[in-house]
Write an enzyme that holds these catalytic residues in place. Sequence first.
Site, PDB file in Angstrom:
ATOM      1  N   ASP A  68       0.849  -1.190   0.000  1.00 49.78           N
ATOM      2  CA  ASP A  68       0.000   0.000   0.000  1.00 49.78           C
ATOM      3  C   ASP A  68       0.887   1.243   0.000  1.00 49.78           C
ATOM      4  OD1 ASP A  68      -2.334   1.818   0.860  1.00 49.78           O
ATOM      5  OD2 ASP A  68      -3.270  -0.158   0.907  1.00 49.78           O
ATOM      6  N   HIS A 105      -4.509   5.139   4.589  1.00 53.89           N
ATOM      7  CA  HIS A 105      -5.156   4.031   3.880  1.00 53.89           C
ATOM      8  C   HIS A 105      -4.499   2.702   4.237  1.00 53.89           C
ATOM      9  CE1 HIS A 105      -5.988   1.289   0.448  1.00 53.89           C
ATOM     10  NE2 HIS A 105      -7.198   1.807   0.575  1.00 53.89           N
ATOM     11  N   ALA A 212      -6.295  -7.355  -9.430  1.00 53.43           N
ATOM     12  CA  ALA A 212      -7.227  -8.394  -8.988  1.00 53.43           C
ATOM     13  C   ALA A 212      -7.627  -9.331 -10.116  1.00 53.43           C
ATOM     14  CB  ALA A 212      -8.468  -7.755  -8.364  1.00 53.43           C
ATOM     15  N   VAL A 217      -4.659 -14.459  -8.387  1.00 46.21           N
ATOM     16  CA  VAL A 217      -4.999 -13.465  -7.375  1.00 46.21           C
ATOM     17  C   VAL A 217      -6.473 -13.630  -7.020  1.00 46.21           C
ATOM     18  CG1 VAL A 217      -5.201 -10.999  -6.862  1.00 46.21           C
ATOM     19  CG2 VAL A 217      -3.270 -11.839  -8.220  1.00 46.21           C
ATOM     20  N   SER A 266     -11.389  -2.060  -0.750  1.00 41.55           N
ATOM     21  CA  SER A 266     -10.123  -2.112  -0.011  1.00 41.55           C
ATOM     22  C   SER A 266     -10.331  -2.788   1.337  1.00 41.55           C
ATOM     23  CB  SER A 266      -9.594  -0.696   0.238  1.00 41.55           C
ATOM     24  OG  SER A 266      -8.690  -0.298  -0.737  1.00 41.55           O
TER      25      SER A 266
END
Length: 418
Positions: A68, A105, A212, A217, A266
């Site tokens: 991140d 975040h 994604a 994944v 998220s």
Amino acid sequence: MSPFTRAFRSRVGGALAAVATTAALVLAGAPVAQAEDVRSRQWYLDAMKAEEMWKVSTGKGITVAVLDAGVDPTVPELRGKVQIGADYTADVTGGSEGGAETVQHGTNMAAYIAGTGAAGGIKGLAPDAHIFSIKVATPGMKGMFGLAGVLSKAIRHAVDEGSRVINISIGGTSGAGQEEEFQAAVDYALRKGALIFAATGNDGVGFVEYPAVVPGVVAVGALDTKGKVAKFSNYGDHVGLAAAGDQLPGRCEKDKTRFCSKFGTSGATAIASASAALIWSAHPDWTGNQVLRVMMETAGRNGPVPSKYIGFGGVRPAQVLLEGKGDPGPADVNPLLAARGQASPAPGDSAAPKNSPSAASTGAAGDNGTSKGSQAAPEAAAKSGEGGFPLWVIVASAVAVVAVIGAVVAVSVRRRRA
């Protein structure tokens, strides 16, 4: 041409191609009142029977890498729990102009996973898990250029340092020509026995964002407080699982001492990662494939399997930890790839990552393959909650929390990165 590149080119119009980096958690308008109220607002912990699960597993012994914009290890709920890894942002060519987003975040993602709740902070779903923070994005970053290459390095770094679960709560519209490099990194992680979870995106459109969408994944969509697919959650055939992603309390971007109401895929991704950590901690001899298989088998769903809105369903680790459900099955077959008719990467020299490092020894900063069903579901079904999470609907606490938050939160402002 890779499968995800073909999917990207065929499904993304000119408007989407121009979209900048999207994060999967957005800043909402009004702050949550006081830190002491945060736990009562974490409706999903009660809905998921967290208190009962913690008597069986707390995520101890499992390291979760958070890729991140960084993690602040000084917030009370993360003190002594975060190992700071590499910073790859110098290799990103997206820039950092504009945007109010900060390190909060990544901090919120880490807290949703492993926060202790200390001093009224966020309580994580896997409070004894360890966080390995790798910085791959800069605040307000625009564009995806260079990010796929950075994520490739970060994934390898995370696995080599003992991370069993990798959480990627950022995404965008393409890999900027580095898809093959990223796929190789994903395959490397799978061969080493790790699991990778990434957010689908927050535009409410039929397009799962990169990374994604990459095979191997686990793409995670978001559920609302009633257990239905959230209106903002991106959807498509690549969705693997879903988790709570609406009205989550998180530290505000401009003032980390206050808490704002957040929503996005998220947070859902972080909760899915924490669910994997809980299960793996209770079954340390299982491989990543087996952990993922029981997550898929016990997921809550009501409709087509897989659904393009919530994949194999909403994560329900309590089904595994409290009810003993889910068949781990073969250790060397990735159930998500198998369900899509794709082969699993052959195990590498090490079938599983090395033991997760402890905060003390690493210098912590700051002190089943379900059969493929119909993949087509009308959009109307998604908006009405087709494929919802029945377990969550019956939880009375969620209703109360919705009412409280509804009185506090004004108009939510979606950000493209969070």
